[in-house]
Design a protein around this motif. Sequence first.
Motif, PDB file in Angstrom:
ATOM      1  N   ARG A  94      23.899  81.867 -44.135  1.00  0.00           N
ATOM      2  CA  ARG A  94      23.233  80.848 -44.935  1.00  0.00           C
ATOM      3  C   ARG A  94      24.248  79.784 -45.334  1.00  0.00           C
ATOM      4  N   PRO A  95      23.889  78.515 -45.278  1.00  0.00           N
ATOM      5  CA  PRO A  95      24.788  77.473 -45.777  1.00  0.00           C
ATOM      6  C   PRO A  95      24.793  77.502 -47.299  1.00  0.00           C
ATOM      7  N   VAL A  96      25.975  77.597 -47.901  1.00  0.00           N
ATOM      8  CA  VAL A  96      26.056  77.700 -49.356  1.00  0.00           C
ATOM      9  C   VAL A  96      26.722  76.493 -49.997  1.00  0.00           C
ATOM     10  N   GLN A  97      27.512  75.737 -49.224  1.00  0.00           N
ATOM     11  CA  GLN A  97      28.151  74.569 -49.828  1.00  0.00           C
ATOM     12  C   GLN A  97      28.548  73.561 -48.765  1.00  0.00           C
ATOM     13  N   VAL A  98      28.636  72.312 -49.224  1.00  0.00           N
ATOM     14  CA  VAL A  98      29.166  71.230 -48.406  1.00  0.00           C
ATOM     15  C   VAL A  98      30.605  71.012 -48.845  1.00  0.00           C
ATOM     16  N   ASN A  99      31.515  71.092 -47.913  1.00  0.00           N
ATOM     17  CA  ASN A  99      32.941  70.948 -48.176  1.00  0.00           C
ATOM     18  C   ASN A  99      33.334  69.485 -47.967  1.00  0.00           C
ATOM     19  N   TRP A 116      27.356  81.521 -57.875  1.00  0.00           N
ATOM     20  CA  TRP A 116      27.706  81.322 -56.463  1.00  0.00           C
ATOM     21  C   TRP A 116      27.449  82.593 -55.684  1.00  0.00           C
ATOM     22  N   PRO A 117      26.708  82.537 -54.599  1.00  0.00           N
ATOM     23  CA  PRO A 117      26.012  81.329 -54.127  1.00  0.00           C
ATOM     24  C   PRO A 117      24.785  81.009 -54.974  1.00  0.00           C
ATOM     25  N   ASP A 118      24.484  79.721 -55.094  1.00  0.00           N
ATOM     26  CA  ASP A 118      23.318  79.313 -55.847  1.00  0.00           C
ATOM     27  C   ASP A 118      22.062  79.720 -55.085  1.00  0.00           C
ATOM     28  N   ASP A 153      29.919  75.022 -45.165  1.00  0.00           N
ATOM     29  CA  ASP A 153      30.461  76.367 -45.293  1.00  0.00           C
ATOM     30  C   ASP A 153      29.299  77.350 -45.303  1.00  0.00           C
ATOM     31  N   LEU A 154      29.400  78.382 -44.468  1.00  0.00           N
ATOM     32  CA  LEU A 154      28.364  79.399 -44.351  1.00  0.00           C
ATOM     33  C   LEU A 154      28.834  80.703 -44.968  1.00  0.00           C
ATOM     34  N   LEU A 155      27.879  81.534 -45.366  1.00  0.00           N
ATOM     35  CA  LEU A 155      28.210  82.804 -46.020  1.00  0.00           C
ATOM     36  C   LEU A 155      27.303  83.912 -45.493  1.00  0.00           C
ATOM     37  N   PRO A 156      27.870  85.096 -45.181  1.00  0.00           N
ATOM     38  CA  PRO A 156      27.021  86.233 -44.818  1.00  0.00           C
ATOM     39  C   PRO A 156      26.264  86.754 -46.039  1.00  0.00           C
ATOM     40  N   GLU A 177      33.283  70.870 -37.262  1.00  0.00           N
ATOM     41  CA  GLU A 177      33.914  71.990 -37.925  1.00  0.00           C
ATOM     42  C   GLU A 177      32.975  72.621 -38.959  1.00  0.00           C
ATOM     43  N   PHE A 178      33.093  73.936 -39.125  1.00  0.00           N
ATOM     44  CA  PHE A 178      32.442  74.635 -40.225  1.00  0.00           C
ATOM     45  C   PHE A 178      33.218  75.911 -40.498  1.00  0.00           C
ATOM     46  N   CYS A 179      32.985  76.507 -41.658  1.00  0.00           N
ATOM     47  CA  CYS A 179      33.703  77.714 -42.047  1.00  0.00           C
ATOM     48  C   CYS A 179      32.739  78.838 -42.369  1.00  0.00           C
ATOM     49  N   VAL A 180      33.118  80.047 -42.030  1.00  0.00           N
ATOM     50  CA  VAL A 180      32.395  81.242 -42.439  1.00  0.00           C
ATOM     51  C   VAL A 180      33.221  81.892 -43.554  1.00  0.00           C
ATOM     52  N   LEU A 181      32.648  81.929 -44.747  1.00  0.00           N
ATOM     53  CA  LEU A 181      33.366  82.391 -45.915  1.00  0.00           C
ATOM     54  C   LEU A 181      33.219  83.905 -46.100  1.00  0.00           C
TER      55      LEU A 181
END
Length: 246
Positions: free
Chosen positions: A4-9, A47-49, A196-199, A239-243
Motif C-alpha cells: 500500500r502507498p503510505v507516503q509521498v517522499n 502511521w500509516p494513516d 513509499d510503499l509499505l507491506p 524510483e520508489f521505496c518499500v519500507l
Amino acid sequence: MALRPVQVNIKALDDSAVGRFWAEVLGWSACKPGVTTYVGPGGGPVWPDPVAVRLDVVPVPEPKTTTKNRVHLDLATTSAAHQAELVARLRALGATPAHVGQGEVPWTVLADPEGNEFCVLEPREIYRDTGPIAAVVVDCADPRVMARFWGEAMDWTLHEVTDDCAVLRSARGVGPYLEFLRTPGVKTVPDRVHLDLLPYPGDDRAAEVARLRALGATDLDLGRGDVPWTCLADPEGHEFCVLALS
C-alpha cells in the motif's frame, strides 16, 4: 500479498521549511521526530494513516534542477471561489506560478518554495471525497504498462486505463487517486518526488520485494548503505521505496 502507498517522499534542501509549507497548504501538521519532516492529518502521529497518504520531506544537499518533476500532487477544491481563495493563500505562503507548457487550462500550476510543481484543480466531482490531495500524478510514456505494474504491485483498485491515462485508488474508496498520465519527454534526472510503499502486518517484506522484481522492478543503489528500506524503480525508471513496518 500486496503493498500500500503510505507516503509521498519529497526531497528538500530545507525539509523543515518545506514541511511547514505543505502542512499549511493541506491543513495538516508537521513534526520532525528524527532526520525527516513528516506531514500528516492532525490528531497525533498515526502511521500509516488509515485514510490519507502523508508526506515525508527528506533533507538532501542538492537543489532541484530546472527539469520538471515527473511526479506531482494535485490539490482538490470544492468551488471556483475555493480554488481562487486557495491559490491566493498558497501564493501568500510562498508558492510561485509555474509554467510547464500547460497553456490555457482551468487549473493553476504552482511550485512550492523549492520549485516542486503542483496543481490546484478546478472543482471536479470525482475528487469531492479525497481530502486535500486529489491525486498523486506520475508522468509516463505508457499508462498501460504502468497500470499492469502498479496494479499488481499494490492492493489499490484500477479504475481506468487508456492509452492516455491509468487511474488507481484504494479499494476502500478513501484518500487520493494515483494517476499515470501519458506525457511527452523522457525521464532524465532522479525523481525529486516519489512514492513509499509499505507491506501489511505479517507480510514478508523481502518476499514483496522479490515479487516486485518479478513484475519488472529493478534495484537502485543510492549509496545509503544498510537501511531498513529497499529502493527500486518501476518499468519506466520512477524510483520508489518499500519500507519496513518498524
